[in-house]
Design a protein around this motif. Structure first.
Motif, PDB file in Angstrom:
ATOM      1  N   PHE A  96       0.832  -1.205   0.000  1.00 22.75           N
ATOM      2  CA  PHE A  96       0.000   0.000   0.000  1.00 22.75           C
ATOM      3  C   PHE A  96       0.869   1.259   0.000  1.00 22.75           C
ATOM      4  O   PHE A  96       0.550   2.243  -0.688  1.00 22.75           O
ATOM      5  CB  PHE A  96      -0.922   0.028   1.216  1.00 22.75           C
ATOM      6  N   ILE A  97       1.958   1.243   0.762  1.00 22.23           N
ATOM      7  CA  ILE A  97       2.845   2.400   0.792  1.00 22.23           C
ATOM      8  C   ILE A  97       3.383   2.681  -0.605  1.00 22.23           C
ATOM      9  O   ILE A  97       3.451   3.834  -1.048  1.00 22.23           O
ATOM     10  CB  ILE A  97       4.004   2.177   1.785  1.00 22.23           C
ATOM     11  N   PHE A  98       3.720   1.609  -1.328  1.00 19.80           N
ATOM     12  CA  PHE A  98       4.214   1.774  -2.693  1.00 19.80           C
ATOM     13  C   PHE A  98       3.142   2.364  -3.603  1.00 19.80           C
ATOM     14  O   PHE A  98       3.389   3.318  -4.345  1.00 19.80           O
ATOM     15  CB  PHE A  98       4.689   0.429  -3.239  1.00 19.80           C
ATOM     16  N   LEU A 139       3.223   6.065  -5.284  1.00 27.00           N
ATOM     17  CA  LEU A 139       3.208   6.212  -6.735  1.00 27.00           C
ATOM     18  C   LEU A 139       2.168   7.241  -7.164  1.00 27.00           C
ATOM     19  O   LEU A 139       2.420   8.093  -8.028  1.00 27.00           O
ATOM     20  CB  LEU A 139       2.912   4.862  -7.380  1.00 27.00           C
ATOM     21  N   CYS A 140       1.004   7.193  -6.520  1.00 30.38           N
ATOM     22  CA  CYS A 140      -0.047   8.169  -6.795  1.00 30.38           C
ATOM     23  C   CYS A 140       0.412   9.578  -6.425  1.00 30.38           C
ATOM     24  O   CYS A 140       0.233  10.535  -7.192  1.00 30.38           O
ATOM     25  CB  CYS A 140      -1.306   7.795  -6.025  1.00 30.38           C
ATOM     26  N   ARG A 155       3.270  21.534  -2.374  1.00 30.20           N
ATOM     27  CA  ARG A 155       3.749  20.595  -1.354  1.00 30.20           C
ATOM     28  C   ARG A 155       2.659  20.311  -0.323  1.00 30.20           C
ATOM     29  O   ARG A 155       2.436  19.158   0.065  1.00 30.20           O
ATOM     30  CB  ARG A 155       4.988  21.165  -0.664  1.00 30.20           C
ATOM     31  N   VAL A 156       1.964  21.350   0.108  1.00 26.80           N
ATOM     32  CA  VAL A 156       0.905  21.183   1.099  1.00 26.80           C
ATOM     33  C   VAL A 156      -0.226  20.314   0.543  1.00 26.80           C
ATOM     34  O   VAL A 156      -0.713  19.391   1.210  1.00 26.80           O
ATOM     35  CB  VAL A 156       0.372  22.562   1.530  1.00 26.80           C
ATOM     36  N   ALA A 157      -0.649  20.590  -0.686  1.00 24.78           N
ATOM     37  CA  ALA A 157      -1.765  19.851  -1.284  1.00 24.78           C
ATOM     38  C   ALA A 157      -1.428  18.369  -1.447  1.00 24.78           C
ATOM     39  O   ALA A 157      -2.254  17.491  -1.135  1.00 24.78           O
ATOM     40  CB  ALA A 157      -2.126  20.462  -2.636  1.00 24.78           C
ATOM     41  N   ILE A 158      -0.217  18.071  -1.914  1.00 26.12           N
ATOM     42  CA  ILE A 158       0.167  16.665  -2.119  1.00 26.12           C
ATOM     43  C   ILE A 158       0.273  15.938  -0.791  1.00 26.12           C
ATOM     44  O   ILE A 158      -0.155  14.785  -0.651  1.00 26.12           O
ATOM     45  CB  ILE A 158       1.499  16.591  -2.880  1.00 26.12           C
ATOM     46  N   GLN A 159       0.809  16.594   0.218  1.00 23.50           N
ATOM     47  CA  GLN A 159       0.933  15.944   1.526  1.00 23.50           C
ATOM     48  C   GLN A 159      -0.434  15.666   2.141  1.00 23.50           C
ATOM     49  O   GLN A 159      -0.637  14.608   2.743  1.00 23.50           O
ATOM     50  CB  GLN A 159       1.791  16.809   2.453  1.00 23.50           C
ATOM     51  N   ILE A 160      -1.366  16.590   1.995  1.00 22.25           N
ATOM     52  CA  ILE A 160      -2.713  16.354   2.513  1.00 22.25           C
ATOM     53  C   ILE A 160      -3.348  15.161   1.799  1.00 22.25           C
ATOM     54  O   ILE A 160      -4.021  14.318   2.417  1.00 22.25           O
ATOM     55  CB  ILE A 160      -3.573  17.614   2.353  1.00 22.25           C
ATOM     56  N   LEU A 161      -3.134  15.056   0.491  1.00 21.40           N
ATOM     57  CA  LEU A 161      -3.648  13.908  -0.266  1.00 21.40           C
ATOM     58  C   LEU A 161      -3.065  12.605   0.262  1.00 21.40           C
ATOM     59  O   LEU A 161      -3.799  11.629   0.493  1.00 21.40           O
ATOM     60  CB  LEU A 161      -3.307  14.079  -1.746  1.00 21.40           C
ATOM     61  N   MET A 162      -1.767  12.569   0.472  1.00 20.85           N
ATOM     62  CA  MET A 162      -1.110  11.344   0.949  1.00 20.85           C
ATOM     63  C   MET A 162      -1.586  10.966   2.343  1.00 20.85           C
ATOM     64  O   MET A 162      -1.826   9.787   2.640  1.00 20.85           O
ATOM     65  CB  MET A 162       0.409  11.552   0.948  1.00 20.85           C
ATOM     66  N   SER A 214      -4.438  11.731   3.740  1.00 22.67           N
ATOM     67  CA  SER A 214      -5.832  11.277   3.659  1.00 22.67           C
ATOM     68  C   SER A 214      -5.907   9.820   3.197  1.00 22.67           C
ATOM     69  O   SER A 214      -6.681   9.022   3.742  1.00 22.67           O
ATOM     70  CB  SER A 214      -6.625  12.174   2.698  1.00 22.67           C
ATOM     71  N   LEU A 215      -5.099   9.461   2.202  1.00 19.57           N
ATOM     72  CA  LEU A 215      -5.070   8.075   1.736  1.00 19.57           C
ATOM     73  C   LEU A 215      -4.617   7.133   2.851  1.00 19.57           C
ATOM     74  O   LEU A 215      -5.189   6.052   3.042  1.00 19.57           O
ATOM     75  CB  LEU A 215      -4.134   7.947   0.533  1.00 19.57           C
ATOM     76  N   GLY A 216      -3.589   7.542   3.586  1.00 24.19           N
ATOM     77  CA  GLY A 216      -3.086   6.709   4.667  1.00 24.19           C
ATOM     78  C   GLY A 216      -4.108   6.497   5.769  1.00 24.19           C
ATOM     79  O   GLY A 216      -4.282   5.377   6.265  1.00 24.19           O
ATOM     80  N   CYS A 217      -4.789   7.560   6.170  1.00 19.26           N
ATOM     81  CA  CYS A 217      -5.809   7.444   7.216  1.00 19.26           C
ATOM     82  C   CYS A 217      -6.958   6.543   6.766  1.00 19.26           C
ATOM     83  O   CYS A 217      -7.468   5.717   7.542  1.00 19.26           O
ATOM     84  CB  CYS A 217      -6.329   8.819   7.603  1.00 19.26           C
TER      85      CYS A 217
END
Length: 518
Positions: free
Chosen positions: A368-370, A374-375, A400-407, A409-412
């Motif tokens: 899942f981390i991979f 990748l996304c 940077r902020v937008a991509i980190q929030i996306l990542m 959210s996916l993790g949670c």
């Protein structure tokens, strides 16, 4: 959470804190000694090193950090030792192969062309020296990452702290001297010197028997390969890919400004994030003993405690950055203030994601981390090409902020919906509200006084406001309070008394409800 976990968290924080301070003080030395463009060149090269190191690492650091505590938790201590030696040898082979390939490419294209690429087109004089330094830095970074992961897995947090402390002194001193005497090349040589001690330790780990069962070897290799892919793609999201686009479209001055903003961001989050050094070890050990309930308790507690620490630190730092940044780096870096405030404010969320990442690794779901990395990498590249050329420094910060929030959210989503772990949403929201109140108080002081002397008053006002807000919101559980008390025990008696009173103050409601042990 046990007292051993608390002790390991403190030692892990000391080790990681030394690493973070080495990077932070070195960045100040470079900024104060060199010009803005030269500071950008150093930051650009260091970014390239961070990008290249995961390719050399092959996911071996993630594997050793996960499987050594797992094997120790299941009583296979000797197997863990053999595995550590086997993976260290694989890393050495990878590093030698990467260095040989790089030398061949440099000979093919010429050292001047290679140096210009590595420095963003600003290489001048001794290009081969720059190429050699970059090779040493990449190999040193890969070996250093492996050493600290291995030591954490073996619960040797004290040894990690000693190595990191010695490396801190060596790096800061030599970066300062090298920058003053030899410019960009000297600064990079100082960074390389800071990796010398952990690299030597890594080499010493390769000697001895390394016989590992074939089934375990395949399992570790599969995990490492997924982590390798995840680490390489994650580097595009978390390791300053914005510098590449800024250098190409806006020049080294923008690179320097963004690097300074990121340096302050990393400083703000390092204290809390370093306490997570023992989280993966603890979760992996519990996984080895099949203690699923214990993993769930540790996960929720780690999220609450990290939020309690990182939210006020990040938001409070953002409030004082207008005065703090020019004091540290000089007035010529003042244009980095808005980007730094944005990055620091959102950085708190990235710290919470480290707990989720540790949980996913402990459960061997590196696939899942991979996939998520990748996304995120694809989104980061697309946003970099579309937004940064148009909006420059602020565009890079917002991307940077937008991509980190996306990542995050996916993790949670994955942790809650797929792994079945509860996320303490209510407690996190309460802690966020308390931190916002704290930052507001600090910001009022900064704006009212409008001078660097306002920073101590802002820090005190923010801290007092946060403690009062914690008492009102009461977001911590009894186990969290007990863990904080364990953290305070190694302190001098006078500080222990102060810490005990503060903990009792913010947890008074739960004490009245008789949720704490007498």
């Amino acid at each position: 959470m046990s007292s051993r976990f608390a002790k390991n968290s403190i030692l892990g924080a000391l080790a990681g804190g030394a690493i973070a301070l080495a990077s932070f003080f070195s960045s100040i030395a470079v900024a104060r000694t060199l010009g803005v463009n030269e500071t950008g060149s150093v930051a650009y090269v260091i970014w390239l090193v961070w990008m290249a190191a995961p390719f050399v690492d092959l996911g071996l650091s993630s594997a050793i950090g996960r499987f050594v505590p797992f094997l120790r938790g299941s009583g296979q201590t000797e197997v863990a030792k053999h595995l550590g030696r086997m993976l260290a040898r694989r890393l050495a082979i990878s590093a030698l192969a990467a260095a040989a390939c790089t030398v061949m490419l440099v000979r093919l294209y010429g050292d001047q062309s290679a140096a210009e690429f590595l420095s963003g087109g600003t290489a001048a004089g001794a290009p081969m020296s720059l190429v050699v330094l970059v090779i040493l830095l990449v190999v040193g970074q890969a070996l250093t990452t492996y050493v600290y992961a291995h030591l954490r897995g073996r619960q040797e947090f004290g040894a990690a702290a000693h190595i990191a402390g010695a490396s801190l002194l060596l790096q800061v001193v030599l970066v300062s001297i090298g920058s003053l005497l030899f410019g960009v090349t000297g600064a990079l040589a100082g960074y390389a010197a800071g990796m010398l001690l952990p690299a030597v330790v890594c080499v010493s780990m390769m000697f001895g028997p390394a016989s590992v069962d074939r089934v375990l070897s395949r399992r570790v290799t599969s995990f490492a390969l997924f982590c390798w892919g995840a680490n390489v793609t994650s580097a595009l999201v978390w390791s300053r890919i914005e510098l590449f686009f800024l250098e190409r479209y806006w020049g080294m001055e923008s690179v320097a400004m963004f690097a300074v903003a990121l340096a302050l961001t990393q400083l703000a989050i390092q204290g809390p994030v370093l306490l997570t050094g023992a989280v993966l070890t603890s979760l992996a050990e519990k996984r080895g003993r099949d203690e699923l309930d214990g993993m769930k308790d540790d996960f929720a507690a780690a999220v609450r405690l990290l939020a309690a620490l990182v939210f006020p630190i990040c938001l409070g730092t953002a409030a004082i950055i207008p005065e703090l940044l020019p004091v540290l780096y000089g007035g010529k870096f003042s244009s980095a203030v808005p980007a730094a405030m944005i990055l620091v404010s959102i950085a708190a969320l990235s710290v919470l994601s480290t707990v989720a990442t540790s949980l996913v690794q402990a459960l061997e779901r590196s696939d899942f981390i991979f996939a998520s990395s990748l996304c995120g990498a694809a989104c980061a590249l697309a946003a970099g090409f579309l937004l940064i050329p148009e909006y420059g420094l602020m565009g890079a910060a917002l991307v940077r902020v937008a991509i980190q929030i996306l990542m995050i959210s996916l993790g949670c989503w994955f942790v809650v919906s797929r792994l079945g772990f509860a996320f303490p949403v209510v407690a996190v929201l309460k802690l966020g509200a308390a931190a916002l109140a704290s930052a507001a108080a600090a910001s009022i002081c900064i704006r009212a006084i409008g001078h660097p002397s306002s920073m101590p008053f802002a820090i005190v006002a923010g801290a007092v406001t946060y403690l009062v807000a914690l008492r009102v919101a009461n977001p911590l559980e009894a186990s969290d309070v007990a863990f904080l008390s364990n953290l305070a025990r190694p302190l001098p008696p006078a500080l222990v008394e102060i810490a005990t009173r503060l903990i009792a103050f913010v947890s008074t409601t739960k004490r009245d409800e008789k949720m704490l042990p007498p």
